[in-house]
Design a protein around this motif. Structure first.
Motif, PDB file in Angstrom:
ATOM      1  N   ALA A   1      63.207 -13.776  -9.348  1.00 47.39           N
ATOM      2  CA  ALA A   1      62.008 -13.920 -10.184  1.00 47.39           C
ATOM      3  C   ALA A   1      62.382 -14.333 -11.602  1.00 47.39           C
ATOM      4  CB  ALA A   1      61.228 -12.610 -10.198  1.00 47.39           C
ATOM      5  N   ALA A   2      63.425 -13.733 -12.158  1.00 41.89           N
ATOM      6  CA  ALA A   2      63.829 -14.050 -13.526  1.00 41.89           C
ATOM      7  C   ALA A   2      64.303 -15.489 -13.640  1.00 41.89           C
ATOM      8  CB  ALA A   2      64.931 -13.095 -13.981  1.00 41.89           C
ATOM      9  N   ARG A   3      65.048 -15.974 -12.658  1.00 37.79           N
ATOM     10  CA  ARG A   3      65.513 -17.363 -12.689  1.00 37.79           C
ATOM     11  C   ARG A   3      64.343 -18.332 -12.599  1.00 37.79           C
ATOM     12  NH1 ARG A   3      69.654 -18.060  -8.127  1.00 37.79           N
ATOM     13  NH2 ARG A   3      70.319 -19.932  -9.239  1.00 37.79           N
ATOM     14  N   ALA A   4      63.355 -18.005 -11.752  1.00 37.20           N
ATOM     15  CA  ALA A   4      62.170 -18.854 -11.650  1.00 37.20           C
ATOM     16  C   ALA A   4      61.398 -18.859 -12.960  1.00 37.20           C
ATOM     17  CB  ALA A   4      61.283 -18.377 -10.503  1.00 37.20           C
ATOM     18  N   ALA A   5      61.257 -17.694 -13.577  1.00 36.23           N
ATOM     19  CA  ALA A   5      60.508 -17.615 -14.832  1.00 36.23           C
ATOM     20  C   ALA A   5      61.228 -18.353 -15.950  1.00 36.23           C
ATOM     21  CB  ALA A   5      60.285 -16.156 -15.205  1.00 36.23           C
ATOM     22  N   ALA A   6      62.555 -18.162 -16.046  1.00 40.17           N
ATOM     23  CA  ALA A   6      63.307 -18.760 -17.151  1.00 40.17           C
ATOM     24  C   ALA A   6      63.366 -20.276 -17.058  1.00 40.17           C
ATOM     25  CB  ALA A   6      64.724 -18.184 -17.185  1.00 40.17           C
ATOM     26  N   ARG A   7      63.184 -20.835 -15.880  1.00 38.88           N
ATOM     27  CA  ARG A   7      63.121 -22.285 -15.759  1.00 38.88           C
ATOM     28  C   ARG A   7      61.831 -22.818 -16.373  1.00 38.88           C
ATOM     29  NH1 ARG A   7      66.493 -25.018 -12.071  1.00 38.88           N
ATOM     30  NH2 ARG A   7      67.944 -23.657 -10.968  1.00 38.88           N
ATOM     31  N   ASN A   8      60.788 -21.988 -16.445  1.00 42.60           N
ATOM     32  CA  ASN A   8      59.482 -22.442 -16.911  1.00 42.60           C
ATOM     33  C   ASN A   8      59.183 -22.069 -18.353  1.00 42.60           C
ATOM     34  OD1 ASN A   8      58.899 -23.471 -14.358  1.00 42.60           O
ATOM     35  ND2 ASN A   8      57.954 -21.572 -13.675  1.00 42.60           N
ATOM     36  N   LYS A   9      59.729 -20.951 -18.827  1.00 40.64           N
ATOM     37  CA  LYS A   9      59.358 -20.470 -20.156  1.00 40.64           C
ATOM     38  C   LYS A   9      60.422 -19.493 -20.650  1.00 40.64           C
ATOM     39  CE  LYS A   9      55.681 -19.249 -18.098  1.00 40.64           C
ATOM     40  NZ  LYS A   9      54.334 -18.827 -17.686  1.00 40.64           N
ATOM     41  N   PRO A  10      60.517 -19.271 -21.967  1.00 39.72           N
ATOM     42  CA  PRO A  10      61.508 -18.324 -22.474  1.00 39.72           C
ATOM     43  C   PRO A  10      61.259 -16.909 -21.970  1.00 39.72           C
ATOM     44  CG  PRO A  10      60.685 -19.728 -24.241  1.00 39.72           C
ATOM     45  CD  PRO A  10      59.804 -19.968 -23.058  1.00 39.72           C
ATOM     46  N   VAL A  11      62.328 -16.252 -21.548  1.00 41.29           N
ATOM     47  CA  VAL A  11      62.285 -14.841 -21.164  1.00 41.29           C
ATOM     48  C   VAL A  11      63.343 -14.124 -21.991  1.00 41.29           C
ATOM     49  CG1 VAL A  11      62.463 -13.152 -19.308  1.00 41.29           C
ATOM     50  CG2 VAL A  11      61.597 -15.452 -18.813  1.00 41.29           C
ATOM     51  N   LEU A  12      62.925 -13.196 -22.833  1.00 41.58           N
ATOM     52  CA  LEU A  12      63.840 -12.441 -23.679  1.00 41.58           C
ATOM     53  C   LEU A  12      63.854 -10.998 -23.227  1.00 41.58           C
ATOM     54  CD1 LEU A  12      62.621 -14.884 -25.514  1.00 41.58           C
ATOM     55  CD2 LEU A  12      63.815 -13.697 -27.344  1.00 41.58           C
ATOM     56  N   ALA A  13      65.044 -10.416 -23.161  1.00 42.14           N
ATOM     57  CA  ALA A  13      65.192  -9.068 -22.605  1.00 42.14           C
ATOM     58  C   ALA A  13      65.884  -8.157 -23.607  1.00 42.14           C
ATOM     59  CB  ALA A  13      65.991  -9.120 -21.308  1.00 42.14           C
ATOM     60  N   LEU A  14      65.361  -6.950 -23.709  1.00 39.31           N
ATOM     61  CA  LEU A  14      65.980  -5.892 -24.511  1.00 39.31           C
ATOM     62  C   LEU A  14      66.341  -4.758 -23.584  1.00 39.31           C
ATOM     63  CD1 LEU A  14      66.638  -4.391 -27.200  1.00 39.31           C
ATOM     64  CD2 LEU A  14      64.256  -3.615 -27.205  1.00 39.31           C
ATOM     65  N   ARG A  15      67.611  -4.371 -23.603  1.00 40.04           N
ATOM     66  CA  ARG A  15      68.047  -3.203 -22.845  1.00 40.04           C
ATOM     67  C   ARG A  15      68.814  -2.294 -23.781  1.00 40.04           C
ATOM     68  NH1 ARG A  15      72.441  -0.892 -20.051  1.00 40.04           N
ATOM     69  NH2 ARG A  15      71.731   0.345 -18.275  1.00 40.04           N
ATOM     70  N   SER A  16      68.361  -1.074 -23.909  1.00 36.50           N
ATOM     71  CA  SER A  16      69.069  -0.112 -24.749  1.00 36.50           C
ATOM     72  C   SER A  16      70.228   0.482 -23.964  1.00 36.50           C
ATOM     73  CB  SER A  16      68.108   0.992 -25.200  1.00 36.50           C
ATOM     74  OG  SER A  16      67.508   1.608 -24.071  1.00 36.50           O
ATOM     75  N   GLY A  17      71.169   1.058 -24.684  1.00 29.80           N
ATOM     76  CA  GLY A  17      72.299   1.706 -24.032  1.00 29.80           C
ATOM     77  C   GLY A  17      73.538   0.852 -23.979  1.00 29.80           C
ATOM     78  N   ARG A  18      73.957   0.320 -25.118  1.00 34.42           N
ATOM     79  CA  ARG A  18      75.166  -0.504 -25.155  1.00 34.42           C
ATOM     80  C   ARG A  18      76.406   0.284 -24.727  1.00 34.42           C
ATOM     81  NH1 ARG A  18      75.071  -6.087 -25.238  1.00 34.42           N
ATOM     82  NH2 ARG A  18      73.512  -6.851 -26.686  1.00 34.42           N
ATOM     83  N   ALA A  19      76.360   1.604 -24.883  1.00 34.71           N
ATOM     84  CA  ALA A  19      77.504   2.416 -24.495  1.00 34.71           C
ATOM     85  C   ALA A  19      77.573   2.659 -22.996  1.00 34.71           C
ATOM     86  CB  ALA A  19      77.468   3.760 -25.230  1.00 34.71           C
ATOM     87  N   ASP A  20      76.534   2.295 -22.286  1.00 24.97           N
ATOM     88  CA  ASP A  20      76.496   2.450 -20.832  1.00 24.97           C
ATOM     89  C   ASP A  20      77.633   1.636 -20.209  1.00 24.97           C
ATOM     90  OD1 ASP A  20      75.937   2.396 -18.141  1.00 24.97           O
ATOM     91  OD2 ASP A  20      73.787   2.154 -18.398  1.00 24.97           O
ATOM     92  N   PRO A  21      78.453   2.220 -19.337  1.00 25.82           N
ATOM     93  CA  PRO A  21      79.576   1.477 -18.759  1.00 25.82           C
ATOM     94  C   PRO A  21      79.160   0.204 -18.028  1.00 25.82           C
ATOM     95  CG  PRO A  21      79.807   3.826 -18.332  1.00 25.82           C
ATOM     96  CD  PRO A  21      78.446   3.633 -18.926  1.00 25.82           C
ATOM     97  N   ILE A  22      77.931   0.167 -17.483  1.00 19.98           N
ATOM     98  CA  ILE A  22      77.524  -1.031 -16.750  1.00 19.98           C
ATOM     99  C   ILE A  22      76.647  -1.946 -17.604  1.00 19.98           C
ATOM    100  CG2 ILE A  22      77.639   0.135 -14.535  1.00 19.98           C
ATOM    101  CD1 ILE A  22      74.530   0.153 -14.561  1.00 19.98           C
TER     102      ILE A  22
END
Length: 824
Positions: free
Chosen positions: A225-246
C-alpha cells in the motif's frame, strides 16, 4: 481485510451514534455533540433506550430499530454490547463502524473478538477499538470525538495516537489549516494503516499523506500500500523511538516504500502547511528573494543546513535584473534592498519566470516601512502565477489571519522561520528522489540459469530431508556458488591472523576487528592499484523478523575511527539499483569499484528469494578494490519461514514453448525489460495504440515505461511473450496485464500484441495464461473494456469465454468472466 467498504467511512451518507447521550462528560455525549457541531448534512440517528429525543432528533431504542442501514455507526457503548450491536448493524447492511471505547480487560478483548466475528460475514469494517474517530471535513463528517472541528485541506493525517491526533488538529485549527481526512486508528483490530494508505492513495482530495505510527501490523500489506501511495503522492512518516533496536529496520522499510521519514513532530506539522496549502514542484533547486542582507545570510545558512539547494544564478538573469530592478543585488539570494517596495517582489517573480533553472521561489521578508508584510503578501498573491515551480514564503513576525488565509487560498504556504521553510522544502526533494529511486530502471540482473536455481532448491530440500539444518564450509560454498558467489577460504586471507580464535568470531566481530587491521592508508594503497589487501569487511546477516519477514542487516566499521559505522537494513528482493542505495551510504564506497559488491548483494538476495528454506545466514563480504569474496558463510535451513514483505519476481509463471515456428518465452515482466518494452510500443501502429489506450497516444517517457515494467507482484501481473535472437537480443511480442483491486475481488485485464504479430493467435495464448493466473490468485471476477469498434478484441474475449456487456459509454463494451477459486 483491505479497502473494501472504506468508502463508507470516508464518504458517509448517513450516520448512527449508538449510545448517544446528553450526560455531561460521557463518551456518547462528546461524540454526539461533535457530530452535530460538525454540521454533517446527511441523516443522523441517535440510538439509546434511555431517551426518546435528543434535541430535535428522535432517539431509537435499539440499533435494530433504525429506519435503514447507516453508512457508518459510531459505537459509544461498553464492550459487552459490541457483538450484538455489530450483528444487528451487519444485518441491516451497515458497512462500517467506529468503536470509540477501549478494550482494557480480558473480557473486553473477548467481546471484541466476538464483534469481529459478527462483522466478518457482512464485510462490515471496524475502526478501533479505542479510536478517536475519522474526520472528513469536506463532508463536514466528524465521526468520533476530535477535540475541535476540522477545516478542509489537501493533506491526510493518519495516526495510531489519539492524543497526538487531537494535538495536531488543534494546532492546525489555530493556523487556519485543514485536512482532507484525519484518522485515529486506535487498536487496529480490523482497519489498519495499510488499509487506510491503500484508500488514500487513490483519493482525489488527498494530495499528500502524513503518517504517525510506532509499529506496522501487516508488513506485506503495508509495504504494498505504501509503495502504491508513494508513486502517486508524497507520504511522510514519523516514528518515535530512535533507541528502539529495530528502528533502523523501519527506516529501511520507509525508504524502500518511497516514503520520507521525518525526525520530529515539528517537521511533520510543517508539511501540513507546505503540502496541504502549496502546489510546489520540488525540483531540487530554489531561488531566495529577500530585501535585507542580514535576512539573506540567515536564510542561506538555513538552506545550507538543509542540504544546499539554492540554484546557480544565470548570467542572463543578472542582465535582465539591471533593467527591471537596478538597485537590487543579483545572484542567489536575490537582494532587493532596504528600500524595496511590495511591487518589487512581484517584479522579481516575473523576472525569474523567464529563467526556469532558478527553480522554486522563496520569499523571506521582515516588515519595513516601505514594504509591510501584508502588502508584500498581496503582491505575491498578484504575481503567484509567475512562480511556475511554486512559491513559499516566510514572514518574520507573522501575519494577520486574513492575510494568511488569503495566501493559503492561492496555494502559497507560509512558514515562520527560514529554517522551517528550508527543511520543509528539503523533504519534498527527498520525496522526489525517493520516488525516482522507485522508478529507476535497474541494471540487468546477473544471469541465473534456471537449472542452477533448481539445483540450489534441490540441495536445500535434500539437506532438510537428511536432517541437516545448517551449512558451513563446502556445503555453503557449493550453494552460494550456484548464484555466482566466490567463497574465500579463511586460511588464505591476510586480514585475520588469530587462528582458531578468529575463526570462532561472529561476522560482526570480524568486521569490527577489520577496522583495526585495515587502515585508511591500506585502503588508499589498495585504491591506487593493489588488489592484495581488502578495502573493508561487511558483515551481512539475514534474520526472520516477526513482522517484516526475512531482512538483511549490513554492518561495516568506521572508515576513519570518527565517522559512524554503517549499520543498515535491507528488505529483499534487492536489485543493483537498490543495492547501490545501500552501498553508497558507506564511507568505503569511493575506495572500491561498486559493481562487484552490487552484484554480490543482488545474488544473495536472489538466493534468499528463490530458496525459501534459507531462514538465516551470517557471512562476511570481503570487498577488494576490483572484486569481492565471501568469508565464513553459515546458512540456517528450515522447512518454513515467514513471507517476504515485498513479493519477489514470481519465477513459477515462466514458461517456454514452441509457437508458430518460434521459441517463445512467456514470463512476468521485469524492470530491466524497459528498453524492450519501449521497442515493443514503438513497433505498434498509431491505430493499434489508439484501440489499446482509448485515444491517440504519442511516445512514452521513462516514468510511464517504468510504471509498465516495475510492477508490484502482490497486486498486479504483466505477462510478456518474448523471443531471443541468435545474437541474444530479446524482443517483446505481446503483453497481457491483470491489476487486482485491493480486495482481490476483481481484476481488470488489458492485452496488446505487436502490430506485425496480429492474426497469429498470440493474444489468445496470453489471455489463457492471465486467466489461469487470476484463478490461481483467487480472483473472483476478471473484467475488461474495449472500444466498440475493436472487433478483434471483442472476438478474442468471446473465444476466451467472457460475457460481453454494455457500459455507460455507448462507444465502449465491457467484458466479464466469473472465476472459480482454486488453491494456489
Amino acid at each position: 481485510m483491505t479497502v473494501r467498504n472504506l468508502d463508507a467511512l470516508f464518504r458517509p451518507k448517513s450516520v448512527a451514534v449508538i449510545g448517544a447521550s446528553e450526560r455531561p462528560g460521557s463518551t456518547g455525549a462528546m461524540v454526539w455533540a461533535r457530530v452535530l457541531e460538525g454540521g454533517f448534512g446527511g441523516p443522523l440517528w441517535p440510538v439509546n433506550p434511555k431517551y426518546e429525543t435528543l434535541g430535535e432528533h428522535v432517539v431509537f431504542g435499539d440499533a435494530g430499530d433504525l429506519p435503514q442501514a447507516p453508512s457508518v455507526a459510531l459505537i459509544c457503548t461498553p464492550p459487552a454490547t459490541w457483538p450484538a450491536i455489530i450483528h444487528k448493524l451487519g444485518g441491516l447492511g451497515t458497512r462500517a463502524a467506529i468503536i470509540v471505547g477501549e478494550a482494557r480487560s480480558d473480557d473486553d478483548r473477548l467481546a471484541l473478538r466476538h464483534a469481529l466475528s459478527a462483522a466478518r460475514p457482512h464485510l462490515l469494517r471496524i475502526v478501533g477499538p479505542g479510536s478517536l474517530g475519522v474526520v472528513s471535513p469536506a463532508l463536514r463528517a466528524h465521526l468520533g470525538a476530535p477535540s475541535c472541528t476540522v477545516k478542509a485541506g489537501g493533506v491526510a493525517w493518519v495516526s495510531q495516537s489519539n492524543a497526538l491526533t487531537n494535538a495536531v488538529l488543534g494546532w492546525a485549527q489555530a493556523r487556519g489549516l485543514g485536512f482532507s481526512h484525519a484518522v485515529a486508528l486506535g487498536d487496529e483490530a480490523d482497519v489498519d494503516a495499510g488499509d487506510v494508505l491503500d484508500y488514500l492513495a487513490s483519493d482525489p482530495g488527498t494530495r499528500a499523506i502524513l503518517l504517525e505510527l510506532d509499529s506496522v501490523r501487516a508488513a506485506r500489506k503495508f509495504m504494498s500500500a505504501a509503495r502504491a501511495a508513494a508513486r502517486n503522492k508524497p507520504v511522510l512518516a514519523l516514528r518515535s523511538g530512535r533507541a528502539d533496536p529495530i528502528d533502523a529496520l523501519y527506516t529501511a522499510a520507509f525508504r524502500r516504500a518511497g516514503m520520507v521519514r521525518v525526525d520530529a513532530l515539528d517537521d511533520l506539522l510543517d508539511e501540513v502547511e507546505t503540502l496541504g496549502v502549496g502546489r510546489v514542484a520540488a525540483g531540487g533547486a530554489a531561488t531566495l528573494i529577500t530585501s535585507d542582507r542580514g535576512l539573506a545570510t540567515l536564510a542561506c545558512d538555513a538552506f545550507a543546513a538543509a542540504g544546499g539547494m539554492l540554484a546557480p544564478w544565470p548570467d542572463e538573469a543578472s542582465d535582465a535584473l539591471q533593467q527591471v530592478l537596478p538597485h537590487a543585488v543579483g545572484g542567489n539570494p536575490l537582494q532587493l534592498g532596504d528600500d524595496a517596495r511590495p511591487e518589487h517582489f512581484g517584479a522579481a517573480l516575473k523576472l525569474l519566470a523567464e529563467h526556469r533553472s532558478t527553480g522554486t521561489a522563496f520569499v523571506v521578508h521582515a516588515s519595513t516601512h516601505g514594504a509591510p508584510v501584508a502588502e508584500v503578501a498581496h503582491a505575491l498573491i498578484g504575481s503567484q502565477r509567475f512562480a511556475y515551480r511554486g512559491l513559499l514564503a516566510c514572514f518574520f513576525g507573522g501575519l494577520d489571519a486574513a492575510t494568511r488565509d488569503a495566501l493559503h487560498a492561492q496555494g502559497i504556504p507560509v512558514h515562520t522561520t527560514p529554517q522551517r521553510l528550508a527543511r520543509a522544502f528539503a523533504r519534498l526533494v527527498d520525496y522526489r528522489l525517493g520516488r525516482e529511486l522507485l522508478m529507476q530502471t535497474p541494471e540487468g540482473l546477473p544471469a541465473r540459469i534456471p537449472d542452477a536455481i533448481d539445483a540450489a532448491q534441490a540441495q536445500a530440500c535434500a539437506a532438510l530431508a537428511a536432517g541437516e539444518h545448517e551449512w558451513k564450509g563446502e556445503a555453503a560454498a557449493r550453494f552460494l556458488g550456484r548464484f555466482g558467489l566466490e567463497v574465500e577460504a579463511q586460511a588464505e586471507s591476510g586480514v585475520e591472523s588469530a587462528g582458531h580464535a578468529a575463526a570462532a568470531q561472529t561476522p560482526t566481530q570480524r568486521a569490527l576487528k577489520a577496522s583495526t587491521t585495515t587502515s585508511t592508508a591500506d585502503c588508499a594503497e589498495d585504491s591506487a592499484g593493489s588488489s592484495a589487501k581488502p578495502v573493508v569487511d561487511i558483515a551481512i546477516e539475514l534474520h526472520d523478523d516477526d513482522n517484516f519477514g526475512p531482512v538483511f542487516r549490513f554492518t561495516a566499521p568506521s572508515a576513519d575511527g570518527v565517522s559512524e559505522a554503517l549499520r543498515v537494513y535491507g528488505l529483499p528482493p534487492l536489485n543493483p539499483v537498490l543495492a547501490r542505495d545501500i552501498v553508497t551510504r558507506s564511507h568505503y564506497a569511493r575506495l572500491a569499484a561498486p559493481e562487484p559488491a552490487l552484484t554480490a548483494l543482488t545474488a544473495l538476495s536472489q538466493a534468499v528469494c528463490d530458496v525459501k528454506e534459507i531462514v538465516a545466514l551470517a557471512l562476511t563480504l570481503r570487498v577488494y578494490h576490483d572484486h569481492v569474496t565471501v568469508v565464513d558463510p553459515v546458512l540456517s535451513l528450515a522447512a518454513k519461514r515467514s513471507r517476504l514483505a515485498i513479493v519477489p519476481y514470481p519465477r513459477r509463471f515462466e514458461e517456454t514453448l514452441d509457437w508458430q515456428g518460434l521459441r517463445v518465452t512467456v514470463r512476468p515482466i521485469r524492470p530491466e525489460d524497459e528498453a524492450a518494452h519501449h521497442d515493443f510500443v514503438e513497433a505498434m501502429t498509431p491505430e493499434d495504440l489508439r484501440l489499446r489506450f482509448f485515444g491517440a497516444v504519442g511516445s512514452f517517457d521513462h516514468s510511464q515505461l517504468a510504471r509498465m515494467t516495475q510492477i508490484d507482484y502482490d497486486r498486479e501481473m504483466a505477462l510478456i511473450a518474448t523471443v531471443t535472437s541468435g545474437e541474444g537480443f530479446v524482443r517483446t511480442l505481446g503483453v497481457v496485464r491483470a491489476v487486482s483491486d485491493p480486495d482481490n475481488e476483481t481484476a481488470e485485464f488489458a492485452v496488446a500484441v505487436r502490430s506485425d504479430q496480429k492474426g497469429r493467435r498470440l493474444g489468445q495464448l496470453l489471455m489463457e495464461r492471465i486467466i489461469r493466473y487470476a484463478r490461481v490468485r483467487g480472483v473472483h471476477w476478471l473484467v475488461g473494456e474495449a472500444l466498440r469498434e475493436n472487433g478483434a478484441m471483442i472476438a478474442l474475449a468471446k473465444r476466451c469465454g467472457f460475457t460481453i456487456m454494455r457500459t455507460e459509454d455507448p462507444g465502449v463494451v465491457g467484458f466479464r468472466m466469473a472465476l472459480e477459486e482454486t488453491a494456489g
